[in-house]
Write a protein that holds these residues in place. Sequence first.
Motif, short mmCIF file in Angstrom:
data_model
loop_
_atom_site.label_atom_id
_atom_site.label_comp_id
_atom_site.label_asym_id
_atom_site.label_seq_id
_atom_site.Cartn_x
_atom_site.Cartn_y
_atom_site.Cartn_z
N MET A 1 35.84 49.73 26.38
CA MET A 1 35.97 49.17 27.72
C MET A 1 36.83 47.92 27.67
O MET A 1 36.64 47.07 26.81
N HIS A 2 37.78 47.81 28.58
CA HIS A 2 38.64 46.63 28.61
C HIS A 2 37.98 45.54 29.42
O HIS A 2 37.59 45.74 30.56
N ILE A 3 37.85 44.37 28.83
CA ILE A 3 37.29 43.21 29.52
C ILE A 3 38.44 42.27 29.89
O ILE A 3 39.18 41.81 29.03
N ARG A 4 38.61 42.01 31.16
CA ARG A 4 39.67 41.12 31.59
C ARG A 4 39.30 39.67 31.21
O ARG A 4 38.16 39.25 31.37
N ALA A 5 40.26 38.92 30.73
CA ALA A 5 40.01 37.57 30.24
C ALA A 5 40.24 36.50 31.31
O ALA A 5 40.35 35.32 30.99
N LYS A 6 40.36 36.90 32.57
CA LYS A 6 40.56 35.93 33.62
C LYS A 6 39.30 35.10 33.86
O LYS A 6 38.19 35.56 33.62
N ASN A 7 39.49 33.91 34.37
CA ASN A 7 38.35 33.10 34.77
C ASN A 7 37.88 33.48 36.16
O ASN A 7 36.71 33.34 36.50
N GLU A 8 38.81 33.94 36.99
CA GLU A 8 38.45 34.30 38.36
C GLU A 8 39.05 35.65 38.70
O GLU A 8 40.17 35.96 38.31
N LEU A 9 38.34 36.47 39.45
CA LEU A 9 38.88 37.71 39.99
C LEU A 9 38.00 38.14 41.16
O LEU A 9 36.86 37.71 41.29
N ASP A 10 38.57 38.95 42.02
CA ASP A 10 37.79 39.53 43.10
C ASP A 10 37.04 40.73 42.55
O ASP A 10 37.65 41.66 42.02
N LEU A 27 34.26 46.57 39.48
CA LEU A 27 35.67 46.94 39.60
C LEU A 27 36.47 45.74 40.07
O LEU A 27 35.99 44.95 40.89
N ASP A 28 37.71 45.62 39.60
CA ASP A 28 38.60 44.61 40.16
C ASP A 28 39.35 45.23 41.34
O ASP A 28 39.14 46.40 41.67
N ARG A 29 40.24 44.46 41.97
CA ARG A 29 40.93 44.95 43.16
C ARG A 29 41.82 46.15 42.88
O ARG A 29 42.11 46.93 43.79
N GLY A 30 42.23 46.30 41.65
CA GLY A 30 43.05 47.45 41.28
C GLY A 30 42.25 48.70 41.00
O GLY A 30 42.81 49.75 40.67
N GLY A 31 40.91 48.61 41.13
CA GLY A 31 40.06 49.75 40.86
C GLY A 31 39.78 49.97 39.38
O GLY A 31 39.28 51.02 38.99
N HIS A 32 40.09 48.96 38.56
CA HIS A 32 39.84 49.09 37.13
C HIS A 32 38.40 48.68 36.81
O HIS A 32 37.89 47.69 37.35
N ILE A 33 37.77 49.41 35.92
CA ILE A 33 36.42 49.07 35.48
C ILE A 33 36.50 47.85 34.56
O ILE A 33 37.19 47.87 33.53
N VAL A 34 35.80 46.80 34.94
CA VAL A 34 35.77 45.58 34.14
C VAL A 34 34.55 45.57 33.23
O VAL A 34 34.64 45.30 32.04
N ARG A 35 33.39 45.87 33.82
CA ARG A 35 32.16 45.95 33.03
C ARG A 35 31.23 46.98 33.66
O ARG A 35 31.36 47.33 34.83
N ARG A 36 30.26 47.39 32.88
CA ARG A 36 29.29 48.38 33.36
C ARG A 36 28.01 48.25 32.55
O ARG A 36 28.01 47.72 31.43
N ASP A 59 23.50 40.91 37.53
CA ASP A 59 23.71 39.64 36.82
C ASP A 59 24.32 39.86 35.44
O ASP A 59 25.16 39.06 34.99
N SER A 60 23.92 40.93 34.78
CA SER A 60 24.41 41.15 33.42
C SER A 60 25.88 41.58 33.40
O SER A 60 26.51 41.57 32.34
N LEU A 61 26.41 41.97 34.56
CA LEU A 61 27.84 42.29 34.63
C LEU A 61 28.71 41.06 34.39
O LEU A 61 29.89 41.17 34.08
N PHE A 62 28.11 39.87 34.56
CA PHE A 62 28.87 38.63 34.44
C PHE A 62 28.50 37.83 33.20
O PHE A 62 28.82 36.65 33.08
N ASP A 315 29.25 58.75 36.38
CA ASP A 315 29.76 57.51 36.96
C ASP A 315 30.24 57.67 38.40
O ASP A 315 30.56 56.68 39.07
N ALA A 316 30.32 58.89 38.90
CA ALA A 316 30.96 59.15 40.19
C ALA A 316 30.32 58.35 41.32
O ALA A 316 31.03 57.77 42.17
N GLY A 317 28.99 58.30 41.37
CA GLY A 317 28.30 57.63 42.46
C GLY A 317 28.56 56.14 42.50
O GLY A 317 28.88 55.57 43.54
N MET A 318 28.45 55.47 41.34
CA MET A 318 28.62 54.02 41.35
C MET A 318 30.07 53.62 41.55
O MET A 318 30.38 52.64 42.23
N ILE A 319 31.01 54.39 40.98
CA ILE A 319 32.42 54.11 41.19
C ILE A 319 32.78 54.33 42.65
O ILE A 319 33.49 53.53 43.27
N GLY A 320 32.24 55.42 43.23
CA GLY A 320 32.50 55.68 44.64
C GLY A 320 31.94 54.62 45.55
O GLY A 320 32.58 54.22 46.54
#
Length: 328
Positions: A1-10, A27-36, A59-62, A315-320
Amino acid sequence: MHIRAKNELDAFIGIDLGGTKISAVLLDRGGHIVRRNERPTYAERGVDAVIRQITDGIDSLFSGNGPSFHPSIMGIGVATAGVLDSANGIVKFAANLRWKEVALGPFLSARYRCPVRLYNDANAAAFGEWQMGAGIGTDNCLYVTVSTGIGCGIISGGRLITGVEDSAGELGHISIDSNGPRCSCGNYGCLERYCSGTAIARIASEQVRLMKVDAALISKLAGNDPEAVTALTVAKAAELQDPLALRLLREAGTALGIGIVSVIHLLNPEVVIIGGGAANIGEPLLEPMRAVVRERGISSMTANVKMVWSALGKDAGMIGAAALIMGE
């Protein structure tokens, strides 16, 4: 899983609230999975325990492993079964959770200070597959979930069809036998009485209870306990070419095909996507379904319909749900 290294994101959060497990995705604004993450539901412990599992999951997503970041939560989408008041964020009734009139949406909205929407789980999964899975590039597709029950999410003309009360797509309660057994919904001969994961397990379990000789392998795989028989027990027996298991799955697939022919005739989709836990059964269930569609369907409507497995799987339900709240 790719973790984005930004300090801030939507961030947009999707939750799949099931009777046995709760899955969460960011998900970030681009629809990419950040964490799960995923954790048990603990429905038997009551409403407060389940809500605590939901908030712990969010909470654990962050936090946890990887770089820390502090996103702005733009919205939370929750996919769940049951009767929902989506506009007010209330789970009116959910048998798998043992919930009645639970104001989940307002609670989460106050805690995380963002919009929260509840979505029917099949609708959310259909939207997820359409946006990011097996339905990409289509304007008309169906997502059929074969699980505890039978559900259906509908994309028609490039729109998710939800109905007046977000209850469209109750494929499992289409009657395929007017003289069949009474369903819990009040109808008779409902599709899910014949081909849901619950139905497959129930029918196989009855054979084991009757100590049928041809149920010996299914019984052995279930530890000789009729109560332990599941649809996946039958699937494992089918992999070993057990005649009873193959017959039960052929009958279930045939029933599923009868139901799907009806919705193909009604909605004329490009693709029918099969998902849910029982989708893991594979070809012993899907091939008889395809055969019925070929044999019983209006050829001009069924010849070009693709019948495929879910690309997003569980994953379909949560991504949707995350994608839906992102689009609001």
